[in-house]
Write a protein that holds these residues in place. Structure first.
Motif, mmCIF file in Angstrom:
data_model
loop_
_atom_site.group_PDB
_atom_site.id
_atom_site.type_symbol
_atom_site.label_atom_id
_atom_site.label_comp_id
_atom_site.label_asym_id
_atom_site.label_seq_id
_atom_site.Cartn_x
_atom_site.Cartn_y
_atom_site.Cartn_z
ATOM 1 N N GLN A 85 8.102 7.137 7.128
ATOM 2 C CA GLN A 85 7.888 6.693 5.747
ATOM 3 C C GLN A 85 7.452 7.855 4.856
ATOM 4 O O GLN A 85 7.829 7.928 3.692
ATOM 5 C CB GLN A 85 6.834 5.587 5.710
ATOM 6 C CG GLN A 85 7.293 4.264 6.290
ATOM 7 C CD GLN A 85 6.169 3.258 6.352
ATOM 8 O OE1 GLN A 85 5.113 3.535 6.911
ATOM 9 N NE2 GLN A 85 6.383 2.096 5.780
ATOM 10 N N GLY A 137 2.980 0.244 4.609
ATOM 11 C CA GLY A 137 3.752 -0.737 3.859
ATOM 12 C C GLY A 137 3.123 -0.978 2.501
ATOM 13 O O GLY A 137 1.962 -0.646 2.253
ATOM 14 N N GLU A 138 3.872 -1.567 1.588
ATOM 15 C CA GLU A 138 3.384 -1.801 0.234
ATOM 16 C C GLU A 138 2.154 -2.701 0.230
ATOM 17 O O GLU A 138 1.181 -2.453 -0.492
ATOM 18 C CB GLU A 138 4.490 -2.414 -0.622
ATOM 19 C CG GLU A 138 5.665 -1.477 -0.876
ATOM 20 C CD GLU A 138 6.723 -2.118 -1.743
ATOM 21 O OE1 GLU A 138 6.552 -3.300 -2.115
ATOM 22 O OE2 GLU A 138 7.722 -1.448 -2.048
ATOM 23 N N GLU A 139 2.177 -3.740 1.053
ATOM 24 C CA GLU A 139 1.037 -4.663 1.104
ATOM 25 C C GLU A 139 -0.200 -3.965 1.649
ATOM 26 O O GLU A 139 -1.309 -4.124 1.123
ATOM 27 C CB GLU A 139 1.387 -5.879 1.965
ATOM 28 C CG GLU A 139 0.275 -6.917 2.029
ATOM 29 C CD GLU A 139 0.645 -8.120 2.880
ATOM 30 O OE1 GLU A 139 -0.233 -8.970 3.099
ATOM 31 O OE2 GLU A 139 1.823 -8.208 3.326
ATOM 32 N N GLN A 140 -0.012 -3.169 2.711
ATOM 33 C CA GLN A 140 -1.138 -2.459 3.296
ATOM 34 C C GLN A 140 -1.714 -1.437 2.323
ATOM 35 O O GLN A 140 -2.931 -1.295 2.190
ATOM 36 C CB GLN A 140 -0.701 -1.766 4.596
ATOM 37 C CG GLN A 140 -1.804 -1.001 5.313
ATOM 38 C CD GLN A 140 -2.922 -1.902 5.800
ATOM 39 O OE1 GLN A 140 -2.701 -3.079 6.059
ATOM 40 N NE2 GLN A 140 -4.122 -1.360 5.923
ATOM 41 N N TYR A 147 4.096 4.700 11.553
ATOM 42 C CA TYR A 147 5.515 4.995 11.345
ATOM 43 C C TYR A 147 5.642 6.185 10.390
ATOM 44 O O TYR A 147 5.890 6.015 9.189
ATOM 45 C CB TYR A 147 6.242 3.771 10.786
ATOM 46 C CG TYR A 147 7.746 3.907 10.809
ATOM 47 C CD1 TYR A 147 8.451 3.936 12.011
ATOM 48 C CD2 TYR A 147 8.465 4.012 9.617
ATOM 49 C CE1 TYR A 147 9.826 4.065 12.035
ATOM 50 C CE2 TYR A 147 9.846 4.137 9.625
ATOM 51 C CZ TYR A 147 10.518 4.162 10.845
ATOM 52 O OH TYR A 147 11.884 4.297 10.866
ATOM 53 N N TYR A 160 0.099 1.564 9.114
ATOM 54 C CA TYR A 160 1.477 1.388 8.653
ATOM 55 C C TYR A 160 1.469 1.381 7.132
ATOM 56 O O TYR A 160 0.799 0.564 6.506
ATOM 57 C CB TYR A 160 2.073 0.090 9.186
ATOM 58 C CG TYR A 160 3.480 -0.164 8.685
ATOM 59 C CD1 TYR A 160 4.556 0.542 9.214
ATOM 60 C CD2 TYR A 160 3.724 -1.089 7.671
ATOM 61 C CE1 TYR A 160 5.843 0.330 8.744
ATOM 62 C CE2 TYR A 160 5.010 -1.312 7.200
ATOM 63 C CZ TYR A 160 6.064 -0.601 7.745
ATOM 64 O OH TYR A 160 7.341 -0.800 7.274
#
Length: 720
Positions: A337, A680-683, A334, A678
């Motif tokens: 971001q 994301g914060e967790e990734q 994505y 992706y």
């Protein structure tokens, strides 16, 4: 009254010197936003009906055209006889749903999605393709397809299409201004028989796409790089270099193991009060027990140990930044971001502090230069005071520093050339790692001479190695200047201040003269190919003479701290914390000011960028200059326990090895990816944590087997 005068003054300047009309033209692209708002109905009608000689958009969407082209695609009727035979065998078995043939077909994408948001890499399942062995070996190839309109007529594209504009405008009207993933570049992995070459795929795919796309007024140009085709076979040669490097590394490992065993025997004899020969003490140089003991050694009362913790924190930021950049260089699931940060039209200093620091951190290694100078000041002070020799002591110290740095550095370069290529594979592995191998093979000698920051940036072995060259070049300056200072403080101080003035002037002059940006701006044109024609990376980022400010600042901080101690000047706890906090706020505002340069509508101002190019290298210098002064007085109380303890000292002693291996570790992980990431914060947390653990593990092995043993030998040779 004064406020009124200020408002009048700025109003007068605005009237006399107005900004360029950014709404007329942005980055060379006509902005028709105002025209659309005034004639929205007619403009929309023109687009939909394709009148006014506008571009005739395809009636079907791009993914549908790709599906029509790829659903029955194969490299038939091209290439060698072996390719034709294997392709026909594949097609025959595919009709019968044979498992191996279906696996090849199933491994790649026929209907790409996410085209509008910039998902440009449609990888499929790489391992499913290459793990087909019988009766045909599967070969995975990544194709690059560039999309352009056959003719645009009088059509003018906006920089960012609106929601009611045709979706095709996002693709065919894409304006590459460096802050977005190219929507008109689509990369699709395709599985073909091993006997077929990249040229066969390129020809067959071009022929198939032309039959579908040209009828829709779209030109699809196919390019397949040979290094983007791979099987499960290792294509990198096992030559003499590989065997010699492997032999050296194995020999070092065995030496460390045998030395450790001998050391254990020595310890037992000492415990039993048995005498040991003197020569066996040299075995301790390679002993893991001895080197681990040195690594774990902790002196609680050593005031300089606190800086291990500070440097450790900065190294964590460097590791995260490097990892983030390499993730962004790869396929993203994505991309908006990242694009939202790069395309921020109204940047703010308060919205996202971490993001602001991340995107303005081209000076991120300045703290290392500062502390290198600061610690060098105190180490050479005691050293020059003990040894009363003349100028010969300066080259002696420089040579000692050089020999301390070379062994681990050389080991990493050799491993990058001959070992790392055989450790991984993936759809992008050879394509990404081979240029690094070639650069290190042909120009690695410049690294070992510590001059690689002066050669072409497209020839630099290991992207981050410019810093190591700067480190030794600064040490040459520091050792020479400090010798002058210890012989004559007045002349030494004059020399330091002269160098500081030069270091402040140089980036200003270069930026203003070249009309360049005041820092290395992160955009997709840089992220896709870091060795591109970047004036900032070439002229401002790598040369030591543009980055001397923090190093000279570290020397001056050492002089100041020494004088404060001699005069017994103390600062209160309130002064320490309040002064540090105010300095941190001021420094942040200076550092994060560069986020305004990401606004593409902001007119370029050469003086503004030149000032930032100078001030950006003062931020960490000022901050840590204040920290070192306050630390030498009252200190920071219990806060120092966070930065000065056994754990921080243990990991801090390995920072050189960590920096050496971090890019190699990141490359080995990110170049072998099979999927789009992706963010994301967790990734990101998982990526950063795993990367840090891997870097420290490899650095730990490098430190015990190479850096520490050769440091012991070098110290014995030079200083007994």
């Amino acid at each position: 009254m004064s406020c009124a005068l200020v408002i009048f003054f700025f109003g007068f300047l605005t009237a006399v010197y107005p900004y360029e009309n950014a709404s007329v033209q942005k980055n060379g692209v006509l902005d028709t936003g105002n025209m659309v708002s005034q004639n929205s109905d007619n403009s929309t009608l023109d687009r939909n009906n394709n009148t006014n000689h506008d571009l005739v958009y395809p009636r079907e969407w791009l993914a549908d055209l790709f599906y029509q082209s790829l659903v029955t695609f194969s490299v038939k009727d091209v290439g060698s006889s072996a390719c034709k035979v294997q392709t026909q065998m594949y097609l025959n078995h595919l009709k019968n749903n044979s498992r191996w043939a279906v696996k090849m077909s199933d491994s790649w994408v026929k209907y790409p999605n996410g085209l509008l948001i910039g998902l440009t890499h449609h990888i499929g399942v790489y391992d499913e393709c290459i793990n087909v062995h019988q009766p045909v070996q599967g070969k995975y190839c990544m194709s690059n397809i560039q999309l352009h309109p056959v003719t645009t007529g009088t059509k003018k594209f906006s920089q960012k299409p609106g929601n009611n504009d045709p979706a095709w405008e996002e693709i065919l009207g894409f304006n590459d201004v460096g802050d977005q993933v190219r929507r008109n570049h689509v990369n699709i992995g395709i599985c073909i028989p091993e006997a077929c070459t990249f040229e066969d795929l390129e020809f067959a795919l071009q022929r198939r796409l032309d039959s579908i796309f040209l009828a829709q007024n779209v030109n699809a140009t196919v390019k397949v790089e040979p290094s983007l085709c791979s099987t499960n076979k290792d294509v990198h040669p096992f030559g003499m270099g590989y065997h010699l490097t492997r032999m050296i590394l194995v020999l070092l490992f065995l030496t460390c193991c045998l030395s450790t065993i001998v050391h254990l025997i020595i310890l037992k004899k000492i415990k039993d009060n048995e005498e040991t020969s003197k020569f066996v003490t040299y075995i301790k140089w390679f002993s893991i027990i001895q080197n681990m003991s040195d690594l774990l050694k902790y002196e609680k009362k050593n005031p300089l140990d606190v800086f291990y913790g500070v440097k450790l924190l900065n190294m964590a930021i460097v590791l995260c930044t490097h990892k983030y950049l390499y993730i962004v260089w790869g396929p993203l699931q994505y991309p908006p971001q990242v694009e939202e940060a790069l395309m921020n039209k109204r940047p703010s200093l308060f919205d996202n502090v971490f993001q602001n620091v991340m995107y303005t951190s081209s000076n991120g290694v300045d703290p290392f230069f500062f502390f290198s100078a600061y610690l060098t000041y105190f180490s050479l002070k005691s050293h020059y005071n003990k040894r009363k020799s003349g100028w010969s002591e300066v080259p002696r110290n420089i040579l000692y520093k050089y020999l301390r740095m070379v062994p681990a550095y050389g080991a990493v370069i050799l491993a990058t050339i001959y070992i790392i290529p055989h450790m991984r594979n993936g759809p992008f592995w050879s394509y990404k790692i081979q240029p690094e191998i070639d650069r290190c093979k042909h120009y690695g000698w410049t690294n070992l001479l510590f001059i690689n920051n002066f050669i072409g940036y497209d020839k630099q072995c290991l992207l981050h190695s410019w810093y190591i060259s700067c480190l030794l070049q600064f040490h040459v300056i520091g050792a020479s200047v400090l010798y002058v200072y210890y012989k004559s403080k007045r002349r030494g101080l004059m020399l330091m201040w002269s160098i500081l003035i030069i270091s402040l002037t140089t980036p200003f002059v270069l930026t203003f003269y070249n009309r360049s940006i005041g820092f290395v701006k992160l955009n997709y044109s840089n992220l896709e190919n870091v060795f591109n024609d970047s004036q900032e990376f070439k002229d401002l980022y790598r040369p030591f003479y543009t980055r001397m400010t923090p190093y000279v600042g570290g020397l001056l901080a050492g002089v100041l701290v020494d004088n404060l101690k001699e005069r017994k000047i103390q600062f209160s706890m309130t002064t320490t914390y309040v002064g540090s906090f105010i300095t941190l706020i001021v420094v942040y505002f200076i550092q994060a000011y560069a986020v305004f340069f990401y606004d593409s509508t902001r007119p370029y101002n050469a003086i503004e960028h030149a000032l930032y190019a100078t001030l950006s290298h003062c931020t960490f210098t000022i901050l840590f200059g204040v920290v070192t002064v306050f630390h030498s007085s009252w200190g920071y109380g219990y806060l120092e326990n966070v930065f000065n303890n056994r754990i921080t000292v243990f990991f801090g002693k390995m920072l050189y090895s960590v920096y050496l291996v971090n890019i190699v570790v990141i490359m080995s992980m990110d170049y072998s990816r099979r999927f789009a990431v992706y963010l994301g914060e967790e990734q990101l947390f998982k990526e950063f944590t795993y990367n840090a653990c891997a870097c420290y593990f490899v650095a730990f092995v490098l430190y015990l087997s190479v850096e520490a043993p050769f440091a012991n030998i070098t110290k014995k040779i030079f200083y007994g």
